[in-house]
Design a protein around this motif. Structure first.
Motif, PDB file in Angstrom:
ATOM      1  N   LEU A   1       0.818  -1.209   0.000  1.00  0.00           N
ATOM      2  CA  LEU A   1       0.000   0.000   0.000  1.00  0.00           C
ATOM      3  C   LEU A   1       0.853   1.262   0.000  1.00  0.00           C
ATOM      4  CD1 LEU A   1      -2.847  -1.044   2.466  1.00  0.00           C
ATOM      5  CD2 LEU A   1      -2.970  -0.821  -0.032  1.00  0.00           C
ATOM      6  N   GLY A   2       1.986   1.234   0.679  1.00  0.00           N
ATOM      7  CA  GLY A   2       2.891   2.377   0.675  1.00  0.00           C
ATOM      8  C   GLY A   2       3.475   2.628  -0.705  1.00  0.00           C
ATOM      9  N   ALA A   3       3.876   1.568  -1.393  1.00  0.00           N
ATOM     10  CA  ALA A   3       4.405   1.718  -2.754  1.00  0.00           C
ATOM     11  C   ALA A   3       3.326   2.217  -3.706  1.00  0.00           C
ATOM     12  CB  ALA A   3       4.965   0.383  -3.241  1.00  0.00           C
ATOM     13  N   LEU A   4       2.128   1.687  -3.561  1.00  0.00           N
ATOM     14  CA  LEU A   4       1.013   2.150  -4.382  1.00  0.00           C
ATOM     15  C   LEU A   4       0.713   3.621  -4.103  1.00  0.00           C
ATOM     16  CD1 LEU A   4      -1.171   1.306  -6.417  1.00  0.00           C
ATOM     17  CD2 LEU A   4      -2.616   0.739  -4.463  1.00  0.00           C
ATOM     18  N   HIS A   5       0.753   4.000  -2.837  1.00  0.00           N
ATOM     19  CA  HIS A   5       0.523   5.397  -2.462  1.00  0.00           C
ATOM     20  C   HIS A   5       1.567   6.307  -3.092  1.00  0.00           C
ATOM     21  CE1 HIS A   5       1.141   8.968   0.070  1.00  0.00           C
ATOM     22  NE2 HIS A   5      -0.181   8.956   0.168  1.00  0.00           N
ATOM     23  N   LEU A   6       2.821   5.909  -3.054  1.00  0.00           N
ATOM     24  CA  LEU A   6       3.892   6.728  -3.621  1.00  0.00           C
ATOM     25  C   LEU A   6       3.700   6.907  -5.128  1.00  0.00           C
ATOM     26  CD1 LEU A   6       6.525   8.249  -3.053  1.00  0.00           C
ATOM     27  CD2 LEU A   6       7.742   6.121  -3.525  1.00  0.00           C
ATOM     28  N   VAL A   7       3.322   5.848  -5.814  1.00  0.00           N
ATOM     29  CA  VAL A   7       3.108   5.931  -7.261  1.00  0.00           C
ATOM     30  C   VAL A   7       1.932   6.855  -7.580  1.00  0.00           C
ATOM     31  CG1 VAL A   7       2.371   4.592  -9.279  1.00  0.00           C
ATOM     32  CG2 VAL A   7       4.167   3.719  -7.790  1.00  0.00           C
ATOM     33  N   VAL A   8       0.830   6.701  -6.861  1.00  0.00           N
ATOM     34  CA  VAL A   8      -0.345   7.530  -7.120  1.00  0.00           C
ATOM     35  C   VAL A   8      -0.073   8.991  -6.752  1.00  0.00           C
ATOM     36  CG1 VAL A   8      -2.750   7.944  -6.430  1.00  0.00           C
ATOM     37  CG2 VAL A   8      -1.970   5.629  -6.904  1.00  0.00           C
ATOM     38  N   ALA A   9       0.601   9.227  -5.631  1.00  0.00           N
ATOM     39  CA  ALA A   9       0.889  10.598  -5.206  1.00  0.00           C
ATOM     40  C   ALA A   9       1.820  11.290  -6.206  1.00  0.00           C
ATOM     41  CB  ALA A   9       1.515  10.598  -3.813  1.00  0.00           C
ATOM     42  N   MET A  10       2.885  10.617  -6.610  1.00  0.00           N
ATOM     43  CA  MET A  10       3.807  11.226  -7.568  1.00  0.00           C
ATOM     44  C   MET A  10       3.139  11.394  -8.933  1.00  0.00           C
ATOM     45  SD  MET A  10       6.539  12.041  -6.051  1.00  0.00           S
ATOM     46  CE  MET A  10       7.561  12.392  -7.453  1.00  0.00           C
ATOM     47  N   GLY A  11       2.344  10.428  -9.338  1.00  0.00           N
ATOM     48  CA  GLY A  11       1.641  10.531 -10.613  1.00  0.00           C
ATOM     49  C   GLY A  11       0.668  11.691 -10.646  1.00  0.00           C
ATOM     50  N   SER A  12      -0.087  11.869  -9.561  1.00  0.00           N
ATOM     51  CA  SER A  12      -1.035  12.979  -9.532  1.00  0.00           C
ATOM     52  C   SER A  12      -0.318  14.325  -9.480  1.00  0.00           C
ATOM     53  CB  SER A  12      -1.997  12.841  -8.354  1.00  0.00           C
ATOM     54  OG  SER A  12      -1.307  12.932  -7.125  1.00  0.00           O
ATOM     55  N   LEU A  13       0.803  14.385  -8.786  1.00  0.00           N
ATOM     56  CA  LEU A  13       1.585  15.619  -8.746  1.00  0.00           C
ATOM     57  C   LEU A  13       2.142  15.953 -10.130  1.00  0.00           C
ATOM     58  CD1 LEU A  13       2.895  17.834  -6.936  1.00  0.00           C
ATOM     59  CD2 LEU A  13       4.866  16.327  -6.813  1.00  0.00           C
ATOM     60  N   LEU A  14       2.717  14.970 -10.800  1.00  0.00           N
ATOM     61  CA  LEU A  14       3.293  15.206 -12.126  1.00  0.00           C
ATOM     62  C   LEU A  14       2.225  15.504 -13.169  1.00  0.00           C
ATOM     63  CD1 LEU A  14       6.087  12.500 -12.157  1.00  0.00           C
ATOM     64  CD2 LEU A  14       6.334  14.968 -11.841  1.00  0.00           C
ATOM     65  N   LEU A  15       1.078  14.853 -13.078  1.00  0.00           N
ATOM     66  CA  LEU A  15      -0.008  15.124 -14.022  1.00  0.00           C
ATOM     67  C   LEU A  15      -0.526  16.542 -13.852  1.00  0.00           C
ATOM     68  CD1 LEU A  15      -1.930  14.061 -16.219  1.00  0.00           C
ATOM     69  CD2 LEU A  15      -3.464  13.365 -14.357  1.00  0.00           C
ATOM     70  N   GLY A  16      -0.778  16.950 -12.616  1.00  0.00           N
ATOM     71  CA  GLY A  16      -1.251  18.309 -12.379  1.00  0.00           C
ATOM     72  C   GLY A  16      -0.234  19.352 -12.813  1.00  0.00           C
ATOM     73  N   PHE A  17       1.036  19.088 -12.560  1.00  0.00           N
ATOM     74  CA  PHE A  17       2.084  20.021 -12.956  1.00  0.00           C
ATOM     75  C   PHE A  17       2.199  20.122 -14.474  1.00  0.00           C
ATOM     76  CE2 PHE A  17       6.526  20.943 -14.027  1.00  0.00           C
ATOM     77  CZ  PHE A  17       6.652  22.179 -13.421  1.00  0.00           C
ATOM     78  N   SER A  18       2.195  18.986 -15.147  1.00  0.00           N
ATOM     79  CA  SER A  18       2.355  19.014 -16.610  1.00  0.00           C
ATOM     80  C   SER A  18       1.155  19.668 -17.286  1.00  0.00           C
ATOM     81  CB  SER A  18       2.577  17.609 -17.153  1.00  0.00           C
ATOM     82  OG  SER A  18       1.440  16.810 -16.931  1.00  0.00           O
ATOM     83  N   LEU A  19      -0.047  19.439 -16.786  1.00  0.00           N
ATOM     84  CA  LEU A  19      -1.220  20.089 -17.372  1.00  0.00           C
ATOM     85  C   LEU A  19      -1.215  21.587 -17.080  1.00  0.00           C
ATOM     86  CD1 LEU A  19      -3.987  17.441 -16.661  1.00  0.00           C
ATOM     87  CD2 LEU A  19      -2.891  17.974 -18.838  1.00  0.00           C
ATOM     88  N   GLY A  20      -0.710  21.983 -15.932  1.00  0.00           N
ATOM     89  CA  GLY A  20      -0.622  23.402 -15.606  1.00  0.00           C
ATOM     90  C   GLY A  20       0.422  24.120 -16.437  1.00  0.00           C
ATOM     91  N   MET A  21       1.506  23.437 -16.751  1.00  0.00           N
ATOM     92  CA  MET A  21       2.560  24.061 -17.559  1.00  0.00           C
ATOM     93  C   MET A  21       2.126  24.239 -19.008  1.00  0.00           C
ATOM     94  SD  MET A  21       4.813  24.897 -15.496  1.00  0.00           S
ATOM     95  CE  MET A  21       6.064  25.456 -16.607  1.00  0.00           C
ATOM     96  N   ALA A  22       1.140  23.492 -19.459  1.00  0.00           N
ATOM     97  CA  ALA A  22       0.662  23.638 -20.833  1.00  0.00           C
ATOM     98  C   ALA A  22       0.046  25.020 -21.051  1.00  0.00           C
ATOM     99  CB  ALA A  22      -0.354  22.544 -21.148  1.00  0.00           C
ATOM    100  N   ARG A  23      -0.503  25.620 -20.022  1.00  0.00           N
ATOM    101  CA  ARG A  23      -1.073  26.968 -20.146  1.00  0.00           C
ATOM    102  C   ARG A  23       0.002  28.016 -20.429  1.00  0.00           C
ATOM    103  NH1 ARG A  23      -4.043  25.409 -15.764  1.00  0.00           N
ATOM    104  NH2 ARG A  23      -2.916  26.769 -14.365  1.00  0.00           N
ATOM    105  N   PHE A  24       1.227  27.769 -20.020  1.00  0.00           N
ATOM    106  CA  PHE A  24       2.296  28.715 -20.300  1.00  0.00           C
ATOM    107  C   PHE A  24       2.735  28.633 -21.767  1.00  0.00           C
ATOM    108  CE2 PHE A  24       2.685  28.273 -15.704  1.00  0.00           C
ATOM    109  CZ  PHE A  24       2.671  29.603 -15.341  1.00  0.00           C
ATOM    110  N   ASP A  25       2.534  27.484 -22.390  1.00  0.00           N
ATOM    111  CA  ASP A  25       2.895  27.328 -23.793  1.00  0.00           C
ATOM    112  C   ASP A  25       1.874  27.979 -24.717  1.00  0.00           C
ATOM    113  OD1 ASP A  25       5.157  25.946 -23.097  1.00  0.00           O
ATOM    114  OD2 ASP A  25       4.211  23.980 -23.298  1.00  0.00           O
ATOM    115  N   SER A  26       0.619  27.879 -24.364  1.00  0.00           N
ATOM    116  CA  SER A  26      -0.436  28.483 -25.190  1.00  0.00           C
ATOM    117  C   SER A  26      -1.319  29.351 -24.291  1.00  0.00           C
ATOM    118  CB  SER A  26      -1.257  27.404 -25.885  1.00  0.00           C
ATOM    119  OG  SER A  26      -1.843  26.545 -24.934  1.00  0.00           O
TER     120      SER A  26
END
Length: 109
Positions: free
Chosen positions: A13-38
């Motif tokens: 569960l800890g490994a799953l938590h780390l994957v989901v937490a990092m994935g959600s952080l990176l997804l939110g960051f990458s989608l937010g950075m797209a606004r700076f491009d366009s």
């Protein structure tokens, strides 16, 4: 549930938590950075907002502790990674104990 089973479940569960937490952080960051491009896009979408809020939830309580110790500064990279890993270990342990408790309550009936 015995100690070995609880620790095994906590590790999974800890490994799953780390994957989901990092994935959600990176997804939110990458989608937010797209606004700076366009700049013609208006604001954050549903997926970005959801993943950012999920990351905010999953990185607690380490985020609050980190802000208290390193207010206005940045910790070394080793401390940052260790705090994220220990946060996931804590979440995994609490969830594993919760699952064990629910199993024992359902098995007692």
């Amino acid at each position: 549930m015995n100690l070995r089973g609880t620790l095994r479940l906590a590790a999974i569960l800890g490994a799953l938590h780390l994957v989901v937490a990092m994935g959600s952080l990176l997804l939110g960051f990458s989608l937010g950075m797209a606004r700076f491009d366009s700049p013609e896009t208006t604001g954050p979408g549903y997926v970005e907002t959801t993943s950012s809020h999920l990351a905010d939830i999953l990185f607690q309580p380490v985020h609050a502790i980190y802000r208290a110790f390193y207010a206005g500064s940045s910790a070394p990279a080793v401390v940052q990674w260790l705090s994220m890993i220990l946060n996931s270990v804590l979440w995994g342990l609490v969830l594993a104990v919760g699952v064990g408790r629910i199993r024992s309550l359902l098995g007692a009936k």
